[in-house]
Motif scaffolding. Structure first.
Motif, PDB file in Angstrom:
ATOM      1  N   PRO A  89     -13.484  13.420   4.157  1.00  0.00           N
ATOM      2  CA  PRO A  89     -13.791  14.293   3.525  1.00  0.00           C
ATOM      3  C   PRO A  89     -11.763  14.512   2.882  1.00  0.00           C
ATOM      4  N   ASN A  90     -11.368  14.942   1.738  1.00  0.00           N
ATOM      5  CA  ASN A  90     -10.400  15.483   1.371  1.00  0.00           C
ATOM      6  C   ASN A  90     -10.078  15.903   2.215  1.00  0.00           C
ATOM      7  N   GLU A  91     -10.212  17.150   2.487  1.00  0.00           N
ATOM      8  CA  GLU A  91      -9.883  18.220   2.878  1.00  0.00           C
ATOM      9  C   GLU A  91     -10.887  19.591   4.299  1.00  0.00           C
ATOM     10  N   PRO A  92     -11.077  18.225   5.607  1.00  0.00           N
ATOM     11  CA  PRO A  92     -12.180  18.786   6.205  1.00  0.00           C
ATOM     12  C   PRO A  92     -11.958  20.003   6.613  1.00  0.00           C
ATOM     13  N   ARG A  93     -13.262  21.041   6.312  1.00  0.00           N
ATOM     14  CA  ARG A  93     -12.679  22.842   7.100  1.00  0.00           C
ATOM     15  C   ARG A  93     -13.841  23.251   7.727  1.00  0.00           C
ATOM     16  N   ILE A  94     -14.021  23.735   8.362  1.00  0.00           N
ATOM     17  CA  ILE A  94     -15.199  24.490   8.800  1.00  0.00           C
ATOM     18  C   ILE A  94     -15.803  25.557   8.365  1.00  0.00           C
ATOM     19  N   SER A  95     -17.150  24.898   7.994  1.00  0.00           N
ATOM     20  CA  SER A  95     -17.993  25.926   7.062  1.00  0.00           C
ATOM     21  C   SER A  95     -17.845  27.002   6.761  1.00  0.00           C
ATOM     22  N   ARG A  96     -17.458  27.741   5.620  1.00  0.00           N
ATOM     23  CA  ARG A  96     -17.337  29.673   5.390  1.00  0.00           C
ATOM     24  C   ARG A  96     -18.523  30.144   6.589  1.00  0.00           C
ATOM     25  N   LEU A  97     -19.257  29.922   6.698  1.00  0.00           N
ATOM     26  CA  LEU A  97     -20.462  30.457   7.408  1.00  0.00           C
ATOM     27  C   LEU A  97     -20.546  30.549   8.864  1.00  0.00           C
ATOM     28  N   VAL A  98     -19.987  29.485   9.148  1.00  0.00           N
ATOM     29  CA  VAL A  98     -19.484  29.369  10.528  1.00  0.00           C
ATOM     30  C   VAL A  98     -18.038  30.449  10.775  1.00  0.00           C
ATOM     31  N   GLU A  99     -17.370  30.507  10.055  1.00  0.00           N
ATOM     32  CA  GLU A  99     -16.561  31.452  10.286  1.00  0.00           C
ATOM     33  C   GLU A  99     -16.937  32.561  10.236  1.00  0.00           C
ATOM     34  N   TYR A 105       1.295  -1.439   0.581  1.00  0.00           N
ATOM     35  CA  TYR A 105      -0.055  -0.035  -0.035  1.00  0.00           C
ATOM     36  C   TYR A 105       0.899   0.998   0.094  1.00  0.00           C
ATOM     37  N   ALA A 106       0.901   1.509  -1.331  1.00  0.00           N
ATOM     38  CA  ALA A 106       2.110   2.901  -1.292  1.00  0.00           C
ATOM     39  C   ALA A 106       1.868   3.560  -0.613  1.00  0.00           C
ATOM     40  N   ASN A 107       0.469   4.459  -0.871  1.00  0.00           N
ATOM     41  CA  ASN A 107      -0.034   5.532  -0.217  1.00  0.00           C
ATOM     42  C   ASN A 107      -0.921   5.623   1.442  1.00  0.00           C
ATOM     43  N   ALA A 108      -0.369   4.254   1.705  1.00  0.00           N
ATOM     44  CA  ALA A 108      -0.378   4.099   2.969  1.00  0.00           C
ATOM     45  C   ALA A 108      -0.033   5.860   3.878  1.00  0.00           C
ATOM     46  N   GLY A 109      -1.049   6.113   5.158  1.00  0.00           N
ATOM     47  CA  GLY A 109      -0.665   6.676   5.730  1.00  0.00           C
ATOM     48  C   GLY A 109      -1.667   6.955   7.292  1.00  0.00           C
ATOM     49  N   LEU A 110      -1.723   8.881   7.487  1.00  0.00           N
ATOM     50  CA  LEU A 110      -1.937   8.999   8.706  1.00  0.00           C
ATOM     51  C   LEU A 110      -3.177   9.953   8.463  1.00  0.00           C
ATOM     52  N   TYR A 111      -4.104   9.345   8.597  1.00  0.00           N
ATOM     53  CA  TYR A 111      -5.132  10.587   8.866  1.00  0.00           C
ATOM     54  C   TYR A 111      -5.556  11.774  10.093  1.00  0.00           C
ATOM     55  N   ASP A 112      -4.959  12.776   9.837  1.00  0.00           N
ATOM     56  CA  ASP A 112      -5.365  13.897  10.937  1.00  0.00           C
ATOM     57  C   ASP A 112      -5.425  14.807  10.214  1.00  0.00           C
ATOM     58  N   PRO A 113      -6.352  15.830  10.343  1.00  0.00           N
ATOM     59  CA  PRO A 113      -6.613  16.910   9.012  1.00  0.00           C
ATOM     60  C   PRO A 113      -6.460  18.113   9.144  1.00  0.00           C
ATOM     61  N   LYS A 114      -5.872  18.649   9.424  1.00  0.00           N
ATOM     62  CA  LYS A 114      -5.144  20.016   9.297  1.00  0.00           C
ATOM     63  C   LYS A 114      -5.628  21.478   9.402  1.00  0.00           C
ATOM     64  N   GLY A 115      -6.640  21.078   8.294  1.00  0.00           N
ATOM     65  CA  GLY A 115      -8.292  21.952   8.148  1.00  0.00           C
ATOM     66  C   GLY A 115      -8.639  22.162   9.028  1.00  0.00           C
ATOM     67  N   VAL A 116      -8.901  21.251  10.097  1.00  0.00           N
ATOM     68  CA  VAL A 116      -9.577  21.550  11.566  1.00  0.00           C
ATOM     69  C   VAL A 116      -8.548  21.689  12.739  1.00  0.00           C
ATOM     70  N   GLY A 117      -6.949  21.960  12.480  1.00  0.00           N
ATOM     71  CA  GLY A 117      -6.703  21.709  13.233  1.00  0.00           C
ATOM     72  C   GLY A 117      -5.582  20.171  13.916  1.00  0.00           C
ATOM     73  N   GLY A 118      -6.154  19.629  13.446  1.00  0.00           N
ATOM     74  CA  GLY A 118      -6.019  17.974  13.977  1.00  0.00           C
ATOM     75  C   GLY A 118      -6.966  17.451  14.218  1.00  0.00           C
ATOM     76  N   THR A 119      -6.989  16.264  14.258  1.00  0.00           N
ATOM     77  CA  THR A 119      -8.622  15.199  15.145  1.00  0.00           C
ATOM     78  C   THR A 119      -7.724  14.450  16.112  1.00  0.00           C
ATOM     79  N   HIS A 120      -8.669  14.426  17.270  1.00  0.00           N
ATOM     80  CA  HIS A 120      -8.492  13.105  18.376  1.00  0.00           C
ATOM     81  C   HIS A 120      -8.367  12.129  18.299  1.00  0.00           C
ATOM     82  N   VAL A 121      -9.861  11.866  17.358  1.00  0.00           N
ATOM     83  CA  VAL A 121      -9.970  10.662  16.758  1.00  0.00           C
ATOM     84  C   VAL A 121      -9.156  10.671  15.311  1.00  0.00           C
ATOM     85  N   MET A 122      -7.786   9.781  14.869  1.00  0.00           N
ATOM     86  CA  MET A 122      -7.613   9.752  13.773  1.00  0.00           C
ATOM     87  C   MET A 122      -7.369   8.167  12.993  1.00  0.00           C
TER      88      MET A 122
END
Lengths: 826, 296
Positions: B240-250, B207-224
């Motif tokens: 989600p590939n690049e999770p972000r908080i909705s613009r509306l919320v921001e 699995y050449a693309n194996a990796g950790l999911y700890d998305p930076k868009g939400v500051g990292g997560t405590h469930v990875m």
């Protein structure tokens, strides 16, 4: 059991759960441990994580086990033998076998009689009218010295190994692909992984369960793996073995205690009608060694048998009355579940006690079981749960169609408590007998099974004592020495299984010295005697409860070698040996095959290692005593002589319902000696009406028919479904969640459709063949959604040796339909 | 839930006052879900129902193995099964779905009810039911579509990371129950280190693309997650590939917030006068019946 004993000498998982972590290759075939044994599967995860093991899964379905595998290949249900004989051919023709092991520890060099042949799908001695073989010619050449002839050079073409080579020659990768539908490239890749373990440096473990047993040739499926592991030298070594994963916490226990109707506890034989006298019975059980100097441990049969009779009948068993031999029933024919249901169906059974068995749901061909139950005069159901069997007389529309008014059967329910509500032992797959403590009181009026059986016995005994009868002796003389006769304790029963000394045993050298005192517990089965001075309810359990205490309560986590050998956790039969045949982990001279797989070795004066040697602890390697001490040959059997009904070598036979002819021998399509009742021949379907191959199985969210009564399990998997390959669903216009009707020659069910890539459309004999999968678990009682019984569909035929029904391979048709009456549609 | 103490709170929804600072040594925790070791047995789901004393209604088979069919007020975690044909080799990707416990939680940011959502110093994001007003803003604020509003009591629910167990040094119920150790629990640093070992193993297995999911868009997560195909998280039932908080919320958190607060204040004043003039709202029998039905 039915194939491991003829091969190795004992019918049980040869290694144990913890040992799986020592494997380099794990072959899951005929089982789905991630689904059915998720907790035990952790050892597979360990092997992968810490031993860099490769997990290979071969299964008709891409299962939960396959989801975490390194390599997966599909095959058509019921064709495992063709696949495995193909693997054997591969390692034999490519010289990948562990030759030194094979020569030293198997019967490869033994010479087989000239009369033995295999032609046109049949072995020598077939009688079509009896559907049975005369097995006299399936035997070694015996020399004038009374021993089997061998040729260590393997030059003789009648050597077992040469006969085997000739036998498997037909199973080329192309033939495997044609019969099994397994793509050749995947098959060869698997062969390479398997072959990588034939050298003593690496080991492969085989994990299987009912995916192999539930076939008309189930025992021979397992035989194939037993042979393959011998050819690779994977028996008796850490991370090796043929490992039967038991489906219930205590299946091994009930098997040890005489599950088969022709067996007594400890795999002693229940006499048949042909053995009218004690002398008849013992005549065939002398088990004289077939090679010089071999252990042939079953020579001690009489000691175990007499000790058993003393445990059963106490003072009523005497030398004069042949240890109460006449008290034992003599069987005419085996009474497995199919035979019992057939006898009910024929109206020849008055009453039935269903203890912990939901026979209406669990038997093949539910329609037949339903009619059978309705012909009983009385039915006693002993179960902690409400079961369909106890409610068979209720009409539940299309889920259970019956005219309740016409049923005259009296049903008596005796509520049992659950295992957590009583104390006792479990014997796990790895033969580990472990005590369990009572956690809570049973609900309502429930009682333990022990108490219920004791209640029945004490009342019957009183009746027989008062009224006499034709032969009350076995019942009124049954040994029943419990503090509370109506409620024996599990502690008392376990002591009884272990056995007692009845009279002081004196040292033959010094009569003033007492070796064992009367009234003490027997320390091990080596102390059992044929003179009536010892008892043992189950000789293989002897040692589990000694004067030092209840060994099954031990819970030490000490594992000095890190090989997962917890010698002081519970008690493993026999004699606390964790890996069976472990002397085979060293070569003939007693040296380990490799440092990596070092286990039991000769240190110059004795056999040492982390385990109890499965061997005489001080028998010198030069004595050439074989490691398979139960077998009169001293070695294991690639050729099983006459010990299996359907052949000394396995052969590919089609399931009784198959979409294709047997391309190897058209006239002998399916197992020629599997028992079929007269009425059932016409109930087999043909591919013109039932074109799809079906198989049945368990889901991890449920346990048989129990957990559908439990809310959380019902939440996690609420409703019966069938899994269909995408191509079939497309052909039939079936979408995910649609209702489908699945029919076989014996009946039809309705359920939801799960359309999936995980069920294959295979190319068999050049034609696309769809495989349909149907879980069991659902019924008309419980918390989960009401559903049809999957066993409405399954055929009424079983394995040729032990009659386990062929639940795993049969033919069906599939149509789109609407919801059953009374089922809410979503 | 809110079972840690208020002293452990790092952030509190709709609150401007600074959190208590006296405790400063909390270790950031994380749950690591190794998808490559998961067999989809649902022991985690059962353990979650048992520990949290939740019982969903018995559902239906909808043509898949996922049951219940979706997260709900009584289903805080769920196995989602995806069949993936990887160039002729089938894969069955089984992902345990549930709250990701973001370091920068969109739910907490969006929540207008003071103290209804809190984040503890160990990183766990927790809902405090007695403060929840059931407005559903947390649902909108969550980039992972996790919180669910109960029709019965109009409160939001989601995984608490068993904050009650963690508070007394226990692993979450799901991690405890997992038979293959596909769910690990510990300090976030340890979990990252463990994930790295697992990724090496997966790469060795092809699995050449194996990796950790700890998305930076939400500051990292405590469930990875450890994923075999970390380059394509959306394969795993739409992670989600690049999770972000909705613009509306921001936006809500930015310039519009004072305006909105003024609006709420006005509503309160109006409500007060309504009470003075018309008296309190009364519950009719019909209201009671309706409530009973929903609660059932």
């Amino acid at each position: 059991m039915a194939s491991l004993a003829p091969t190795f000498g004992r019918g049980a998982m040869t290694n144990h759960w913890n040992d799986i972590k020592n494997a380099d290759v794990i072959l899951v075939m005929g089982g789905n441990p991630a689904e059915a044994h998720p907790c035990g599967f952790k050892w597979v995860t360990e092997a992968k994580a810490h031993n860099k093991a490769k997990l290979i899964v071969v299964d008709p379905r891409f299962t939960r086990s396959a989801a975490v595998s390194d390599l997966y290949a599909p095959l058509r249900p019921g064709t495992d033998i063709a696949f495995l004989l193909g693997v054997m051919r591969h390692i034999l023709t490519n010289d990948k076998i562990h030759t030194e092991y094979v020569k030293a520890f198997t019967n490869a060099t033994f010479i087989v009689r000239e009369g033995f042949k295999f032609e046109n799908g049949l072995f020598t001695g077939y009688d079509e009218t009896k559907r049975d073989y005369a097995r006299g010619e399936w035997e070694y050449e015996i020399g004038e010295d009374g021993f089997a002839k061998v040729d260590p050079t393997l030059a003789n073409p009648r050597c077992v190994l040469n006969l085997l080579k000739a036998h498997v020659e037909r199973y080329t990768p192309e033939t495997v692909e044609k019969i099994c539908g397994t793509p050749k490239d995947k098959f060869l890749k698997i062969c390479e992984h398997v072959a990588s373990t034939g050298n003593g440096e690496r080991s492969m473990t085989s994990l299987y369960a009912l995916g192999w047993t539930q076939h008309s040739h189930g025992a021979q499926n397992i035989r194939c793996m037993a042979m393959l592991q011998l050819l690779l030298g994977n028996m008796g070594v850490p991370g090796g073995g043929v490992n039967a994963l038991r489906g219930h916490a205590n299946v091994q226990g009930i098997t040890d205690l005489g599950l088969l109707t022709t067996a007594l506890p400890g795999y002693l034989a229940l006499p048949s009608q042909a053995e009218a006298t004690y002398a008849d019975h013992m005549k065939t059980r002398r088990f004289k060694p077939l090679r010089p100097g071999q252990t042939s441990f079953w020579q001690n049969y009489e000691k175990f048998f007499v000790s058993f009779q003393k445990a059963m009948f106490g003072q009523a068993a005497t030398k004069e009355n042949d240890w109460a031999y006449d008290y034992l029933p003599k069987w005419d024919t085996p009474y497995d579940v199919l035979k019992i249901v057939d006898t009910m169906y024929e109206g020849k059974l008055n009453g039935c006690i269903a203890q912990g068995l939901n026979v209406l749901m669990a038997s093949a061909h539910k329609g037949k079981a339903l009619q059978g139950l309705a012909k009983l005069k009385w039915l006693v159901v002993i179960d902690p749960l409400e079961t369909e069997t106890a409610r068979f007389w209720e009409n539940h529309g299309e889920f259970n169609e019956i005219d309740s008014a016409k049923v005259q059967t009296e049903v008596i329910q005796l509520p049992a408590c659950t295992v957590a509500e009583e104390e006792g032992t479990f014997t796990n797959s790895g033969r580990n007998i472990q005590w369990h403590w009572k956690a809570a009181n049973g609900a309502g009026e429930s009682r333990s099974d022990l108490e219920i059986m004791a209640g029945i016995h004490t009342r019957l005994r009183a009746l027989y004592a008062k009224e006499g009868g034709a032969f009350p002796d076995p019942i009124v003389n049954l040994s029943w020495n419990y503090a509370r006769p109506e409620a024996p304790s599990a502690d008392e029963v376990l002591r009884e299984l272990n056995g007692y000394v009845l009279e002081d045993v004196k040292d033959p050298q010094d009569p003033n010295k007492v070796l064992m005192r009367a009234g003490t517990l027997v320390p091990g089965f080596g102390a059992l005697r044929a003179d009536g001075t010892t008892t043992s309810g189950c000789w293989i359990y002897t040692g589990c409860y000694t004067e030092a205490g209840n060994m099954t309560m031990r819970r030490s986590t000490d594992d000095p070698t890190g090989l997962g050998v917890y010698q002081n956790w519970g008690f493993v039969w026999p004699a606390n040996r964790r890996i069976l045949y472990n002397r085979a982990s060293a070569d003939a001279s007693g040296k380990p095959w490799s440092t990596r797989k070092k286990y039991i070795a000769w240190n110059g004066s004795r056999w040492t290692g982390p385990d109890v040697p499965d061997y005489g602890p001080t028998v010198k390697p030069e004595a050439s005593v074989g490691p398979f001490i139960m077998n009169p040959e001293g070695v294991s059997r690639l050729f099983t002589r006459g010990l299996m009904r359907d052949g000394p070598f396995p052969e590919h036979y089609e399931p009784f319902e198959s979409p294709v002819a047997n391309s190897l021998h058209e006239k002998v399509a399916s197992n020629p000696v599997a028992r079929v009742f007269k009425e059932d021949w016409k109930e087999f379907g043909k591919a013109d009406k039932f074109p799809y191959v079906a198989t049945t199985y368990r889901l991890t969210e449920h346990f048989h028919y129990w957990t559908k009564t439990h809310l959380i399990n019902a939440i996690l998997q609420p409703e019966l479904f069938a899994e269909l390959p995408e191509a079939l669903a497309k052909e039939k216009g079936i979408g995910p969640g649609d209702w489908v009707r699945i029919s076989s020659a014996r009946g039809a069910i309705k359920c939801k459709a799960v359309v999936t890539k995980r069920l294959p459309t295979l190319t068999i004999h050049g034609k696309p063949t769809h495989v349909v999968g149907i879980p069991i678990h659902y019924g008309f009682v419980g918390t989960a959604r009401k559903g049809h019984a999957t066993n409405t569909l399954t055929p009424f035929v079983g394995d040729a040796n032990v009659n386990t029904p062929e639940y795993k391979a049969f033919l069906v048709n599939v149509e789109k339909t609407t919801a059953p009456a009374g089922a809410p549609s979503v | 839930m809110a079972t840690l103490q208020s002293l452990d709170i790092k952030r509190r929804s709709a609150t401007t006052e600074p959190p208590p600072h006296v405790r400063g040594n909390a270790i950031e925790v994380a749950k690591l879900i190794d998808v490559s070791k998961c067999i989809g047995c649902k022991a985690c789901q059962a353990a979650c129902l048992e520990w949290n004393d939740l019982r969903e209604e018995v559902g239906y088979n909808t043509g898949v193995y996922d049951n219940p069919a979706d997260l709900s007020p009584a289903t805080w975690t769920l196995m989602r099964f995806t069949e993936f044909d990887n160039k002729g080799n089938l894969e069955w990707l089984i992902r345990k779905d549930g709250c990701m416990h973001c370091e920068d939680p969109g739910c907490l940011k969006a929540c207008p009810a003071p103290g209804a959502i809190v984040q503890y110093q160990n990183g766990i994001v927790d809902f405090v039911s007695e403060n929840c007003i059931g407005c559903g803003y947390c649902v909108k604020g969550c980039p992972f579509n996790i919180p669910r509003i109960s029709q019965a009591d109009n409160k939001a629910y989601k995984c608490t990371l068993c904050s009650d167990r963690v508070a007394v040094g226990q692993a979450p119920a799901c991690a405890k129950a997992c038979p293959t150790q596909a769910i690990y629990f510990g300090s976030k640093d340890d979990m990252i280190a463990h994930a790295e070992e697992r990724i090496v193993d997966l790469k060795e297995r092809g699995y050449a693309n194996a990796g950790l999911y700890d998305p930076k868009g939400v500051g990292g997560t405590h469930v990875m997650y450890v994923l075999h195909h970390a380059d394509q998280p959306e394969l795993y039932a739409g992670l989600p590939n690049e999770p972000r908080i909705s613009r509306l919320v921001e936006l809500w958190k930015g310039g519009t917030k004072p305006l909105a607060l003024a609006g709420i204040g006005l509503a309160a004043v109006v409500g007060f006068f309504h009470y003075i003039v018309k008296g309190p709202n009364e519950v009719t029998e019909e209201d009671d019946e309706r409530a009973d039905q929903i609660n059932r």
